[in-house]
Write a protein that holds these residues in place. Structure first.
Motif, short mmCIF file in Angstrom:
data_model
loop_
_atom_site.label_atom_id
_atom_site.label_comp_id
_atom_site.label_asym_id
_atom_site.label_seq_id
_atom_site.Cartn_x
_atom_site.Cartn_y
_atom_site.Cartn_z
N LEU A 1 52.60 46.19 -23.13
CA LEU A 1 51.82 45.11 -23.72
C LEU A 1 52.18 43.75 -23.13
CD1 LEU A 1 51.77 46.28 -27.44
CD2 LEU A 1 49.77 45.93 -26.00
N ASP A 2 53.29 43.67 -22.41
CA ASP A 2 53.71 42.39 -21.84
C ASP A 2 53.24 42.24 -20.39
OD1 ASP A 2 55.52 39.91 -22.28
OD2 ASP A 2 56.20 40.72 -20.37
N ILE A 3 53.64 43.15 -19.53
CA ILE A 3 53.24 43.07 -18.12
C ILE A 3 52.26 44.16 -17.72
CG2 ILE A 3 55.31 41.84 -17.34
CD1 ILE A 3 56.50 44.49 -16.44
N GLY A 4 52.25 45.26 -18.46
CA GLY A 4 51.33 46.34 -18.14
C GLY A 4 49.88 45.93 -18.29
N VAL A 5 49.61 45.00 -19.20
CA VAL A 5 48.24 44.54 -19.41
C VAL A 5 47.69 43.88 -18.13
CG1 VAL A 5 48.96 42.31 -20.37
CG2 VAL A 5 46.73 43.26 -20.98
N TYR A 6 48.55 43.23 -17.35
CA TYR A 6 48.12 42.66 -16.07
C TYR A 6 47.74 43.78 -15.10
CZ TYR A 6 49.96 37.94 -17.10
OH TYR A 6 50.20 36.70 -17.62
N ALA A 7 48.62 44.77 -14.98
CA ALA A 7 48.38 45.85 -14.03
C ALA A 7 47.12 46.63 -14.37
CB ALA A 7 49.59 46.79 -14.01
N LEU A 8 46.94 46.94 -15.64
CA LEU A 8 45.75 47.68 -16.05
C LEU A 8 44.48 46.85 -15.91
CD1 LEU A 8 47.28 49.46 -19.15
CD2 LEU A 8 46.38 50.60 -17.11
N SER A 9 44.58 45.55 -16.13
CA SER A 9 43.42 44.68 -15.95
C SER A 9 43.00 44.63 -14.49
CB SER A 9 43.72 43.26 -16.46
OG SER A 9 43.94 43.27 -17.86
N PHE A 10 43.98 44.58 -13.60
CA PHE A 10 43.68 44.60 -12.17
C PHE A 10 42.98 45.91 -11.79
CE2 PHE A 10 44.57 45.76 -7.81
CZ PHE A 10 44.28 44.60 -7.11
N VAL A 11 43.54 47.02 -12.24
CA VAL A 11 42.96 48.32 -11.94
C VAL A 11 41.53 48.42 -12.45
CG1 VAL A 11 43.10 50.77 -12.57
CG2 VAL A 11 45.13 49.59 -11.73
N ARG A 12 41.34 47.99 -13.71
CA ARG A 12 39.99 48.10 -14.29
C ARG A 12 38.98 47.22 -13.55
NH1 ARG A 12 36.03 49.38 -14.65
NH2 ARG A 12 34.60 49.74 -16.39
N LEU A 13 39.43 46.05 -13.07
CA LEU A 13 38.55 45.14 -12.36
C LEU A 13 38.01 45.77 -11.08
CD1 LEU A 13 37.34 42.26 -12.21
CD2 LEU A 13 39.40 41.58 -10.94
N PHE A 14 38.84 46.55 -10.39
CA PHE A 14 38.44 47.09 -9.09
C PHE A 14 38.07 48.57 -9.12
CE2 PHE A 14 40.66 43.20 -7.80
CZ PHE A 14 39.73 42.69 -6.92
N MET A 15 38.15 49.20 -10.27
CA MET A 15 37.64 50.56 -10.41
C MET A 15 36.16 50.48 -10.78
SD MET A 15 40.26 53.25 -12.21
CE MET A 15 41.09 54.46 -11.17
N LYS A 16 35.37 51.43 -10.28
CA LYS A 16 33.94 51.42 -10.55
C LYS A 16 33.62 51.71 -12.01
CE LYS A 16 31.93 50.53 -6.58
NZ LYS A 16 31.03 49.36 -6.42
N GLU A 17 34.49 52.44 -12.68
CA GLU A 17 34.27 52.76 -14.09
C GLU A 17 35.61 53.03 -14.75
OE1 GLU A 17 31.69 56.12 -13.98
OE2 GLU A 17 33.30 57.53 -13.53
N GLN A 18 35.57 53.08 -16.07
CA GLN A 18 36.77 53.29 -16.87
C GLN A 18 37.43 54.63 -16.54
OE1 GLN A 18 38.74 51.78 -18.69
NE2 GLN A 18 39.12 52.60 -20.71
#
Length: 321
Positions: free
Chosen positions: A173-190
């Motif tokens: 919830l502290d730094i993982g939210v950044y990593a997952l947000s980056f991944v979601r931004l550049f993945m075509k779908e969830q």
């Protein structure tokens, strides 16, 4: 003129207030549990209305948007009160602790015709908009995989916000939210498939994890998170004809693009790391003042859903949930 209020005048709030000032915005009020702390903050940033607690901010009819910089364990109640009092809300990450909280607040914001957004720098850095255009143009072929490393050694104090379960601690919830947000931004779908492993702190929260995500299009992302080691903050986007390497990805201003077939490397620069919070301010203003689609909230929901799944796998649940 939009009047802003700041709740929780801590370190990140100081940086955000500086961004507001540089953007020529009006900081109308500040609220804090410690009024003396709020008064010092108000003097520093020339804020006319100072409140002990948050209720005075909510009751002030001249406050239009509230920026929430309190620990994320308390976001749900604070955001809900702000929305019920007719305020737009920009909340620091993680915006809530779980998906159910976020879904309820998003529905309330829609009902009240208000903007609710997470202060996630990744969604607003100009470099990423340019990289998305490059990818959409097929310059590195079809994106097949992503890799993200985000590690930061935290002082091993069980009562601090990083490790305290009462404050929704843990690396996810502290730094993982950044990593997952980056991944979601550049993945075509969830992502539809999530595999992970975790190392827990003595308090029971996550302090190190390895995560693999896959979506229905076959795109795969790998993430490493840790409060136990230090390493470069790096993300890589890999396509069939090239890859993009990004250091300090959470507030990136530069990326290196490698075109495999041409055996050519290109450096792209756009935006400024030091202006990351100013981009958030501009994006929030645009959402409030115009009819642009709120494209980041669906990403925020997807990320929260992934974090719920990961904590379920790790059997981590906070007592207050």
């Amino acid at each position: 003129m939009i009047n802003w209020a700041i709740l929780g005048p801590g370190s990140i709030a100081h940086h955000f207030a500086e961004a507001l000032k540089k953007e020529g915005e009006s900081i109308h009020a500040v609220g804090a549990r410690n009024k003396e702390k709020a008064e010092v903050f108000a003097e520093q940033f020339d804020i006319s209305h100072v409140y002990e607690g948050f209720q005075g901010v909510f009751d002030n009819p001249d406050v239009h948007v509230v920026y929430i910089a309190t620990p994320h364990a308390f976001h749900y109640e604070t955001i809900k009160e702000a929305l019920l009092h007719g305020k737009h809300v920009l909340a620091e990450k993680a915006i809530t602790v779980n998906y159910q909280q976020l879904e309820e607040l998003a529905a309330l914001a829609e009902e009240k015709q208000l903007i609710l957004a997470e202060a996630m720098t990744i969604y607003h850095m100009p470099i990423f908009k340019e990289l998305q255009q490059l990818i959409d143009a097929g310059k590195i072929g079809k994106v097949q995989s992503l890799s993200v490393n985000f590690n930061s050694i935290k002082e091993n104090v069980p009562t601090n916000r990083f490790f305290n379960p009462d404050l929704a601690g843990g690396a996810l919830l502290d730094i993982g939210v950044y990593a997952l947000s980056f991944v979601r931004l550049f993945m075509k779908e969830q992502p539809s498939e999530i595999i992970s492993t975790v190392t827990k702190h003595e308090t029971g929260v996550d302090q190190q994890a390895g995560i693999i995500l896959k979506n229905e299009q076959g795109q795969i992302a790998t993430i490493t998170l840790s409060f136990m080691v230090e390493s470069p903050e790096r993300a890589t986007i890999m396509g069939t004809n090239g890859f993009i390497d990004i250091e300090k990805f959470s507030r990136a201003q530069k990326a290196t693009v490698c075109y495999v077939e041409e055996e050519k490397t290109e450096t792209i620069e756009n935006g400024e790391t030091e202006s990351a919070l100013r981009y958030e301010v501009r994006a929030m203003k645009e959402l409030i003042e115009s009819d642009v689609p709120h494209v980041t909230l669906p990403y925020t929901k997807d990320v929260m859903g992934m974090m719920d799944q990961l904590r379920q796998q790790w059997e981590i649940e906070f007592d207050f949930e």
